[in-house]
Write an enzyme that holds these catalytic residues in place. Structure first.
Site, PDB file in Angstrom:
ATOM      1  N   HIS A 151       0.821  -1.217   0.000  1.00 41.29           N
ATOM      2  CA  HIS A 151       0.000   0.000   0.000  1.00 41.29           C
ATOM      3  C   HIS A 151       0.846   1.254   0.000  1.00 41.29           C
ATOM      4  O   HIS A 151       2.064   1.218   0.170  1.00 41.29           O
ATOM      5  CB  HIS A 151      -0.955  -0.011   1.204  1.00 41.29           C
ATOM      6  CG  HIS A 151      -0.268   0.045   2.539  1.00 41.29           C
ATOM      7  ND1 HIS A 151       0.109   1.236   3.123  1.00 41.29           N
ATOM      8  CD2 HIS A 151       0.086  -0.936   3.404  1.00 41.29           C
ATOM      9  CE1 HIS A 151       0.670   0.989   4.299  1.00 41.29           C
ATOM     10  NE2 HIS A 151       0.684  -0.321   4.487  1.00 41.29           N
ATOM     11  N   CYS A 167       2.638  -5.231   6.662  1.00 41.66           N
ATOM     12  CA  CYS A 167       2.478  -4.874   5.249  1.00 41.66           C
ATOM     13  C   CYS A 167       3.759  -4.266   4.685  1.00 41.66           C
ATOM     14  O   CYS A 167       4.676  -3.934   5.418  1.00 41.66           O
ATOM     15  CB  CYS A 167       1.334  -3.876   5.097  1.00 41.66           C
ATOM     16  SG  CYS A 167      -0.249  -4.505   5.699  1.00 41.66           S
TER      17      CYS A 167
END
Length: 196
Positions: A151, A167
């Protein structure tokens, strides 16, 4: 390649087109993150025989590689999950979202209620959302959504560090460029953190 050349060469990714999710505070233009030269995307040769058009994250180098034919790849600098939260494995892109909304997982709230409990009902997409400009949602067969993401972020200081809840993150303009390259169901490999 300088940042401006990179943006011009990719269709001026810094200018946002279209609307984000309902209620999202989507900027007309991204800020200039002023990334150091070594953190800019660049085409590199790779030694591995990875198939083209896959994502490979090397946590030791804080690097994400989008593989190309003929042992080439585009290398992006990333921030990765903190050591205890990073999950190595093989995944596929099961969803793609522009200016995604974000809701912390129950595990995140339990680990750090002071930081995350206030967002238990979610946060609309936008520049200050932790998922940033784009999200690639990582799935596994039989498991579905793993809640791991590749992201965007508007915090350039987190690139090259172990900062997230598992992440991989890129600054927003670079994430937009990567997002446009990566089709649904692309293979994603989060390589293990090697210890000495």
């Amino acid at each position: 390649m300088r940042r401006r050349e990179f943006i011009i060469g990719t269709g001026s990714a810094a200018i946002m087109i279209g609307a984000g999710a309902a209620g999202a505070a989507v900027p007309a233009q991204l800020p200039d993150y002023n990334m150091p030269e070594e953190f800019l995307p660049r085409e590199v040769r790779i030694k591995n025989d990875f198939a083209p058009f896959e994502i490979h994250v090397d946590p030791g180098q804080y690097a994400l590689y989008w593989t190309l034919p003929k042992k080439k790849a585009i290398r992006y600098s990333v921030g990765i999950g903190r050591t205890a939260l990073y999950e190595a494995g093989e995944f596929y892109v099961g969803a793609k979202k522009e200016w995604p909304s974000w809701t912390p997982t129950p595990e995140m709230i339990e680990r750090d209620p002071e930081s995350y409990a206030k967002y238990k009902d979610g946060l609309p997409g936008g520049l200050n959302n932790p998922l940033g400009s784009r999200g690639l949602y990582l799935f596994q067969p039989g498991r579905g959504d793993t809640f791991l993401r590749v992201h965007g972020t508007n915090e350039p200081k987190t690139i090259g560090r172990r900062v997230s809840n598992g992440c991989a993150r890129l600054v927003n303009d670079q994430m937009i460029e990567l997002y446009d390259r990566v089709p649904m169901n692309s293979r994603v490999v989060l390589h293990p953190i090697l210890t000495a």
